[in-house]
Design an enzyme around this catalytic site. Structure first.
Site, mmCIF file in Angstrom:
data_model
loop_
_atom_site.group_PDB
_atom_site.id
_atom_site.type_symbol
_atom_site.label_atom_id
_atom_site.label_comp_id
_atom_site.label_asym_id
_atom_site.label_seq_id
_atom_site.Cartn_x
_atom_site.Cartn_y
_atom_site.Cartn_z
ATOM 1 N N CYS A 150 83.966 68.947 80.116
ATOM 2 C CA CYS A 150 84.153 67.630 80.729
ATOM 3 C C CYS A 150 83.074 66.639 80.265
ATOM 4 O O CYS A 150 83.397 65.575 79.715
ATOM 5 C CB CYS A 150 84.201 67.750 82.236
ATOM 6 S SG CYS A 150 82.932 68.815 82.943
ATOM 7 N N TYR A 151 81.813 66.976 80.468
ATOM 8 C CA TYR A 151 80.771 66.072 79.968
ATOM 9 C C TYR A 151 80.903 65.864 78.448
ATOM 10 O O TYR A 151 80.802 64.726 77.968
ATOM 11 C CB TYR A 151 79.377 66.643 80.258
ATOM 12 C CG TYR A 151 78.905 66.579 81.693
ATOM 13 C CD1 TYR A 151 78.781 65.364 82.368
ATOM 14 C CD2 TYR A 151 78.536 67.743 82.363
ATOM 15 C CE1 TYR A 151 78.311 65.319 83.676
ATOM 16 C CE2 TYR A 151 78.063 67.708 83.669
ATOM 17 C CZ TYR A 151 77.946 66.491 84.325
ATOM 18 O OH TYR A 151 77.475 66.452 85.616
#
Ligand SMILES: NC(=O)c1ccc[n+]([C@@H]2O[C@H](COP(=O)([O-])OP(=O)(O)OC[C@H]3O[C@@H](n4cnc5c(N)ncnc54)[C@H](OP(=O)(O)O)[C@@H]3O)[C@@H](O)[C@H]2O)c1
Length: 344
Positions: A150-151
């Protein structure tokens, strides 16, 4: 119909896959696993899915049953796909792994960050890092996909145009990132309790987070040289969402920065370059497979600030996984992913 299985169906990314695939016109979910909920009906655990999967029941992971699927998603903690992916690939089932098992090309680096030996180094050569905005053509041919974290998705999409154009100092890039609590998964943990996580905010992993080597790998590929990245994640009191504020120093005239980003992502269905001066909100991507970007150059100085928001469970995980499936099976890229975000 493309027949798919999901390993790890009770977790947050697993149930998000179910939600997205419920509206996919070319996919049917044939098997869904959970060791703790084996025998429970999907609609009993997740009543939001009543009417969509009434015949589907969680079962124990079983490679033989899963191998009858055309593709299997792994929505599991790291190490699980290592153990099962090879057997599925041998039987002709394609694998889309949402965990970190195949994201790093270097198995020693993986072992260093994950604290255990890499369980399937022989598969690393064929694993494709599934960021469609970078590797669309390779994804189309792939049998094994490592869905980006995600990041890493939010940070890479925000910095790619600058690195590819060679206009920023690659030795010092800063990613200051905030995540909602679903980023930590559904398992019970004290820091995720309402009384611990609400009305407060904290950094974590400031000296080194597992997503750091993954982000550095992708940024360095884009730049063609190693990129020096400082990455500090924070936990914020929201359920979904990632907000990345990215700082870089300009070392060459970038021309019109807004135009640079608009050109880079022209035709990309899931990246929205917002108008100049915008400040994208995480709620504007909630439930949607989209990354919204805004570019700023405070005081016309030599610092460029990029704001990047995604829903960690959609563009940061399950939506991106479905996008990869669509590419691998020659489907419309946007199939199952067309719903706009939920506001308010
Ligand atoms: N949450 C996010 O925002 C996010 C974003 C991007 C990527 N990811 C990655 O996606 C993966 C799943 O994340 P999540 O947040 O959905 O996790 P989660 O909520 O903790 O769910 C994990 C799922 O895996 C199953 N599982 C656990 N251990 C297993 C094992 N040894 N064998 C088979 N199944 C097992 C669990 O069910 P049973 O224990 O009942 O079998 C559960 O259904 C993780 O690798 C995570 O890093 C998460």
């Amino acid at each position: 119909m493309i027949k798919v299985g999901i390993v790890g169906g009770t977790g947050y990314t697993g149930v998000e896959l179910l939600r997205l695939l419920a509206c996919h016109p070319h996919v049917s979910v044939e098997a869904i696993t959970s060791r703790s909920e084996a025998g429970t009906a999907v609609s009993e655990l997740y009543p939001n899915l009543r009417g969509h999967y009434d015949e589907l029941t969680f079962s124990d992971p079983d490679a033989e049953r899963l191998s009858h699927c055309d593709a299997v998603f792994f929505a599991t903690p790291h190490g699980v796909a290592h153990a099962l992916a090879g057997e599925l690939l041998d039987k002709g089932t394609r694998v889309i792994d949402l965990s970190a098992d195949f994201r790093l090309r270097d198995s020693d680096e993986w072992a260093h960050w994950y604290g255990q030996p890499h369980g399937a180094p022989e598969l690393l050569g064929e694993a494709i890092y599934g960021l469609p905005e970078v590797s669309r053509e390779r994804i189309r041919q792939a049998r094994l996909i490592a869905v980006p974290g995600c990041y890493p998705t939010a940070v890479q999409l925000g910095l790619l145009p600058l690195l590819e154009a060679g206009v920023i100092d690659t030795e010092r890039v800063i990613a200051d990132c905030k995540s909602g609590v679903t980023g930590a998964g559904r398992g019970a943990k004290v820091p995720s309790l309402l009384a611990e996580a609400s009305e407060s905010m904290k950094a974590y992993g400031a000296s080194g987070h597992r997503h750091l080597p993954e982000i550095r790998q992708g940024l360095s590929d884009a730049a063609g040289v190693p990129v020096g990245l400082t990455f500090v994640p924070h936990l914020t009191p929201m359920i979904r969402g990632i907000h990345a504020t990215l700082y870089a120093r300009l070392i060459a005239d970038p021309g019109d920065l807004q135009a640079l980003f608009e050109r880079r992502f022209a035709g990309e269905p899931f990246v929205d370059v917002m108008p100049p001066g915008s400040h994208p909100e995480t709620r504007s991507v909630k439930g949607a497979n989209v990354c919204r970007l805004a570019i700023h150059r405070p005081g016309d100085g030599d610092t460029v600030v990029v704001l990047s928001v995604i829903d960690n469970l959609v563009k940061g995980a399950s939506g991106q996984a479905v996008h990869n499936l669509n590419l691998m099976f020659g489907l419309d890229e946007q199939a199952g992913l067309e719903a706009p975000a939920i506001m308010p």
